[in-house]
Design a protein around this motif. Structure first.
Motif, PDB file in Angstrom:
ATOM      1  N   THR A   1       3.506   5.619  -5.885  1.00 30.77           N
ATOM      2  CA  THR A   1       3.661   5.568  -7.347  1.00 30.77           C
ATOM      3  C   THR A   1       2.390   5.217  -8.105  1.00 30.77           C
ATOM      4  O   THR A   1       2.393   5.232  -9.331  1.00 30.77           O
ATOM      5  N   GLY A   2       1.326   4.839  -7.428  1.00 27.17           N
ATOM      6  CA  GLY A   2       0.093   4.426  -8.105  1.00 27.17           C
ATOM      7  C   GLY A   2       0.079   2.916  -8.331  1.00 27.17           C
ATOM      8  O   GLY A   2       1.064   2.221  -8.093  1.00 27.17           O
TER       9      GLY A   2
ATOM     10  N   TYR B   1     -10.036   6.150  -6.231  1.00 28.08           N
ATOM     11  CA  TYR B   1      -9.587   6.339  -4.852  1.00 28.08           C
ATOM     12  C   TYR B   1      -8.651   7.534  -4.870  1.00 28.08           C
ATOM     13  O   TYR B   1      -8.124   7.899  -5.916  1.00 28.08           O
ATOM     14  N   TRP B   2      -8.490   8.161  -3.725  1.00 25.16           N
ATOM     15  CA  TRP B   2      -7.612   9.319  -3.659  1.00 25.16           C
ATOM     16  C   TRP B   2      -7.042   9.446  -2.250  1.00 25.16           C
ATOM     17  O   TRP B   2      -7.527   8.833  -1.304  1.00 25.16           O
ATOM     18  N   ASP B   3      -6.008  10.251  -2.154  1.00 26.23           N
ATOM     19  CA  ASP B   3      -5.366  10.551  -0.870  1.00 26.23           C
ATOM     20  C   ASP B   3      -5.018   9.305  -0.058  1.00 26.23           C
ATOM     21  O   ASP B   3      -5.227   9.275   1.157  1.00 26.23           O
ATOM     22  N   LEU B   4      -4.488   8.288  -0.720  1.00 24.83           N
ATOM     23  CA  LEU B   4      -4.040   7.096   0.001  1.00 24.83           C
ATOM     24  C   LEU B   4      -2.787   7.463   0.792  1.00 24.83           C
ATOM     25  O   LEU B   4      -1.796   7.910   0.226  1.00 24.83           O
ATOM     26  N   LYS B   5      -2.883   7.314   2.111  1.00 28.53           N
ATOM     27  CA  LYS B   5      -1.762   7.604   2.996  1.00 28.53           C
ATOM     28  C   LYS B   5      -1.548   6.383   3.883  1.00 28.53           C
ATOM     29  O   LYS B   5      -2.493   5.833   4.429  1.00 28.53           O
ATOM     30  N   VAL B   6      -0.293   5.984   4.024  1.00 25.30           N
ATOM     31  CA  VAL B   6       0.040   4.788   4.791  1.00 25.30           C
ATOM     32  C   VAL B   6       1.004   5.167   5.910  1.00 25.30           C
ATOM     33  O   VAL B   6       1.975   5.890   5.684  1.00 25.30           O
ATOM     34  N   THR B   7       0.700   4.663   7.114  1.00 31.29           N
ATOM     35  CA  THR B   7       1.581   4.861   8.266  1.00 31.29           C
ATOM     36  C   THR B   7       2.029   3.486   8.756  1.00 31.29           C
ATOM     37  O   THR B   7       1.639   2.464   8.181  1.00 31.29           O
TER      38      THR B   7
ATOM     39  N   LEU C   1       0.825  -1.214   0.000  1.00 29.44           N
ATOM     40  CA  LEU C   1       0.000   0.000   0.000  1.00 29.44           C
ATOM     41  C   LEU C   1       0.861   1.266   0.000  1.00 29.44           C
ATOM     42  O   LEU C   1       0.520   2.255  -0.662  1.00 29.44           O
ATOM     43  N   ALA C   2       1.980   1.246   0.713  1.00 32.28           N
ATOM     44  CA  ALA C   2       2.871   2.406   0.730  1.00 32.28           C
ATOM     45  C   ALA C   2       3.443   2.671  -0.658  1.00 32.28           C
ATOM     46  O   ALA C   2       3.540   3.826  -1.096  1.00 32.28           O
TER      47      ALA C   2
END
Length: 176
Positions: free
Chosen positions: A30-31, A71-77, A24-25
């Motif tokens: 990069t998409g 989908y948009w604004d995918l952020k991974v922590t 996911l990161a």
């Protein structure tokens, strides 16, 4: 059976959640490469899950999201991810801790991970006599009959492109 004081089951789950986190990161950076896309099933009532009350009412126990076209604004922590998706033309922001995820499936390569998810109602430590739930990793090719059955749910997110994401169950992809 000997007591597992090392808790290999928990270590394996954490390592495989790391696979999902890394994938996911990379997608956030990069998409989506090629035909890859993901079905992610999570418990809506798990600690740390943030979804709208509208979605929680519709999916009180669990839901599956599709990361594919819209989908948009995918952020991974380190502990989870957040993503913007559209449900019936209504944009929503979802925050999902990795600990709430029950399943991760990439139908483009038939790769599947299933996880145990502890809810607040479950005790933190299970008795040593209980066997851990099996961890499933599927990466082999499906027989033709199963491919045809799996192809139908795969088309739904594409058809939903104009209307928003559609939620489907991973059970449609599991071997019976």
């Amino acid at each position: 059976m000997a007591d597992d004081h090392i808790r290999y089951d928990i270590l394996a789950q954490e390592a495989l959640r790391g696979v999902m986190r890394k994938v996911l990161a990379e997608v956030a950076r990069t998409g989506l490469p090629g035909n890859h896309h993901f079905f992610i099933t999570f418990l809506t009532g798990a600690p740390g899950v943030r979804v709208s009350s509208r979605l929680r009412e519709r999916y009180p126990e669990q839901m599956t999201i599709v990361i594919q076209f819209q989908y948009w604004d995918l952020k991974v922590t380190d502990t989870g991810f957040e993503v913007g998706l559209s449900f019936s033309d209504v944009p929503e922001k979802l925050e999902i801790p990795f600990s709430a995820v029950r399943g991760f499936y990439d139908p483009s390569v038939n790769f599947e991970l299933e996880f145990d998810v502890k809810t607040e109602a479950q005790p933190e430590e299970e008795p040593a006599q209980s066997a851990p739930e099996p961890l499933t990793i599927v990466s082999e090719k499906k027989p033709k009959a199963e491919k045809k059955a799996a192809a139908e749910p795969e088309k739904k997110p594409a058809a939903a492109d104009a209307k928003g994401a559609e939620v489907v169950s991973l059970d449609a992809f599991r071997k019976k």
